[in-house]
Design an enzyme around this catalytic site. Structure first.
Site, mmCIF file in Angstrom:
data_model
loop_
_atom_site.group_PDB
_atom_site.id
_atom_site.type_symbol
_atom_site.label_atom_id
_atom_site.label_comp_id
_atom_site.label_asym_id
_atom_site.label_seq_id
_atom_site.Cartn_x
_atom_site.Cartn_y
_atom_site.Cartn_z
ATOM 1 N N SER A 15 0.816 -1.218 0.000
ATOM 2 C CA SER A 15 0.000 0.000 0.000
ATOM 3 C C SER A 15 0.855 1.276 0.000
ATOM 4 O O SER A 15 0.628 2.186 -0.801
ATOM 5 C CB SER A 15 -0.893 0.010 1.235
ATOM 6 N N GLY A 16 1.832 1.352 0.888
ATOM 7 C CA GLY A 16 2.640 2.565 1.008
ATOM 8 C C GLY A 16 3.566 2.758 -0.176
ATOM 9 O O GLY A 16 3.677 3.859 -0.726
ATOM 10 N N THR A 42 0.610 -6.956 1.703
ATOM 11 C CA THR A 42 -0.190 -7.722 2.664
ATOM 12 C C THR A 42 -1.673 -7.424 2.503
ATOM 13 O O THR A 42 -2.502 -8.339 2.456
ATOM 14 C CB THR A 42 0.250 -7.372 4.104
ATOM 15 N N CYS A 48 -6.210 -7.207 4.665
ATOM 16 C CA CYS A 48 -7.529 -6.544 4.697
ATOM 17 C C CYS A 48 -8.528 -7.077 3.677
ATOM 18 O O CYS A 48 -9.677 -7.367 4.028
ATOM 19 C CB CYS A 48 -7.384 -5.051 4.427
ATOM 20 N N GLU A 181 -10.415 -11.472 14.535
ATOM 21 C CA GLU A 181 -11.117 -11.531 13.246
ATOM 22 C C GLU A 181 -11.198 -12.972 12.739
ATOM 23 O O GLU A 181 -12.246 -13.426 12.280
ATOM 24 C CB GLU A 181 -10.419 -10.627 12.228
ATOM 25 N N ARG A 198 -3.165 -14.579 26.342
ATOM 26 C CA ARG A 198 -2.315 -14.677 27.540
ATOM 27 C C ARG A 198 -2.710 -13.726 28.669
ATOM 28 O O ARG A 198 -2.337 -13.945 29.815
ATOM 29 C CB ARG A 198 -0.852 -14.440 27.157
ATOM 30 N N GLY A 261 1.139 -11.177 16.625
ATOM 31 C CA GLY A 261 1.801 -9.943 16.231
ATOM 32 C C GLY A 261 2.575 -10.077 14.927
ATOM 33 O O GLY A 261 2.774 -11.178 14.410
ATOM 34 N N THR A 310 -3.282 0.001 6.612
ATOM 35 C CA THR A 310 -3.124 0.358 5.204
ATOM 36 C C THR A 310 -3.336 1.847 4.912
ATOM 37 O O THR A 310 -2.500 2.483 4.269
ATOM 38 C CB THR A 310 -4.075 -0.509 4.345
ATOM 39 N N GLU A 439 -27.850 6.802 15.043
ATOM 40 C CA GLU A 439 -28.482 7.986 15.650
ATOM 41 C C GLU A 439 -28.240 8.038 17.161
ATOM 42 O O GLU A 439 -28.333 9.097 17.773
ATOM 43 C CB GLU A 439 -29.983 8.050 15.345
#
Ligand code: NDP
Length: 451
Positions: A15-16, A42, A48, A181, A198, A261, A310, A439
């Site tokens: 992305s970058g 990625t 994503c 996720e 943990r 991670g 991203t 709302e």
């Protein structure tokens, strides 16, 4: 005539790197980008995009069930993992092609292969050397797993997207975005899911009410969440995996997925050769303009470990190109960055958590938990949680958090208000859209009593 082959050489077409390279090329400079794996990095390939497709797939199970309350009789439903993965792969290939075209149309040269620095102005790809005035490292991140006995048997998110079949039983280790996720995805698709974390409560760093609300919703749905638990070893026995926990108990699974991670992917980049400084966690140290300790070498995205999202990498890439090639020094803005966890139900979050905000100033907290209107007819026990944190002295809204359907879509809009410095009075003056969950954010009137 410049002495270099390129004005900019980018390492990594995620992305970058893609944004930086395209913007630089559009400003008239000669750009090459080296990519060793897949265009889009990625996010497009193992992050994503495919994750969101899997999340959509996982939601159907509840939707078929919910449909009955609205008068529908849905026939027998069956899920085919191979078909989902094949369709997902086709879509990702299409996106790889889109990225190739975007770069090509912008005039960026794509070089296939693994790149490393030879010195501050030279990059080697295979047996070829290229020189450039400016080098941008946008090499991304890679899953990191702890070194425990049997770790060779586990998969990470990289492999989860390509499993040949849906596991019947899966253990997911970790309590961050990815673990939560995937626990939701596998559960929604029909696997028996145990998620191990943990610490005492997963999603460290998110607002505590949000963390608790999601844990409760996931448990209601049937995910076996176990906190304060860690794995001591993993053995393979008759084709299945035996996961031994620190307390001596064991869980049997077909697949064990670690989401503990991600680390900057800088191995073999030759950063030492060029004198680029790293922090103790292996991330490239950069200044506010993404410049490294070597004046012509810059870095953006996950390899700098600032905010690993991203859209943030894209902002960093854009700001880098404007600074270096557009004559407009631009610092990427890392404040009030909204994010979402595509859990089931999803989390959307922007601004400070209650704990962060309350450390520095007196605050008022508004919180609402309710049954979403859709579930008045479905029988589902799912609850939505919404929370606002307000500076008591200035009335400014400091944080906005939600667990519930469409949280990511809703919080994106709220993030604009927070970015503009909106006050609670301005939230209250905004007319709601009825009937929606959103709302609630403009109709919360009762402060939570101070404890
Ligand atoms: P995170 O850093 O978010 O979470 C890692 C988790 O693993 C934490 O719960 C951590 O526990 C735990 N952990 C770390 N080391 C160990 C260990 N040795 N043993 C057991 N548990 C361990 O990483 P993720 O892999 O989930 O995601 C990486 C990054 O990707 C995220 O930070 C995010 O920026 C990005 N991402 C964003 C998404 C989105 O926007 N929706 C989706 C997916 C990823 P502890 O909290 O105790 O340290």
């Amino acid at each position: 005539m410049t002495q270099y082959d390129y004005d900019l050489f980018t390492i990594g077409a995620g992305s970058g790197g893609v944004r930086a390279s395209r913007v630089a090329a559009s400003l008239g400079v000669r750009v090459a980008v080296a990519e060793e794996r897949y265009l889009g990095g990625t996010c497009v390939n193992v992050g994503c995009v495919p994750k969101k497709l899997l999340v959509y797939a996982a939601h159907y199970r509840e939707e078929f069930h919910d449909a009955a309350g609205f008068g529908w009789t849905v026939g027998e439903s069956r899920f085919d993992w191979s078909r989902l993965i094949a369709n997902k792969n086709t879509e990702i290939q299409r996106l790889n092609g889109v990225y190739e075209k975007l770069l090509g149309n912008a005039g960026v040269e794509i070089i296939d292969g693994s790149a490393h620095l030879v010195d501050a102005h030279t990059v080697a790809v295979g047996d070829k050397n290229f020189t450039a005035e400016t080098i941008l490292i946008a090499a991304g991140g890679w899953p990191s797993v702890p070194d425990i006995p049997g770790i060779e048997h586990v998969i990470t998110s990289n492999e989860a997207f390509f499993l040949e079949q849906l596991p019947e039983r899966i253990v997911v280790v970790g309590g961050g975005y990815i673990a939560v996720e995937f626990a939701g995805v596998f559960h929604g698709l029909g696997a028996q899911v145990t998620q191990l974390y943990r610490g005492p409560l997963f999603l460290r760093g998110f607002d505590d009410d949000v963390r608790e609300a999601l844990a409760e919703e996931m448990r209601k749905k049937g995910v076996d969440l176990r906190f304060d638990t860690n794995v001591s070893k993993i053995d393979k026995q008759n084709g299945a995996l035996n996961v031994t926990l620190a307390d001596g108990s064991a869980i049997q699974a077909d697949v064990v997925m670690y989401a503990t991670g991600r680390r900057p992917k800088i191995d073999g980049l030759g950063l030492e050769a060029a004198g680029v400084e790293l922090n103790p966690y292996g991330a490239i140290v950069v200044d506010r303009y993404s410049r490294s300790s070597v004046s012509n070498i810059y870095a953006v995205g996950d390899c700098t470990d600032r905010i690993n999202l991203t859209p943030v990498a894209i902002k960093e890439g854009q700001a880098f190109a404007e600074t270096v090639f557009g004559g407009q020094p631009t610092k990427p803005d890392h404040t009030i960055v909204p994010s979402a966890v595509f859990s089931q139900p999803p989390i959307g979050s922007v601004g400070l958590t209650e704990a962060e905000a309350g450390e520095a100033r007196p605050i008022d907290v508004y919180i609402s938990r309710f049954r979403p209107m859709k579930h008045t007819l479905t029988g589902s026990e799912e609850r939505t949680t919404m929370k606002l944190i307000v500076d008591r002295d200035t009335d400014r809204v400091l944080g906005c958090h939600m667990v519930g359907a469409d949280a990511a879509e809703i919080i994106q809009g709220i993030a604009i208000a927070l970015k503009c410095g909106a006050t609670k009075a301005q939230f209250d003056a905004t007319v709601g859209i009825h009937p929606t969950a959103a709302e609630e954010f403009v109709t919360m009137r009762d402060k939570r009593p101070d404890v």
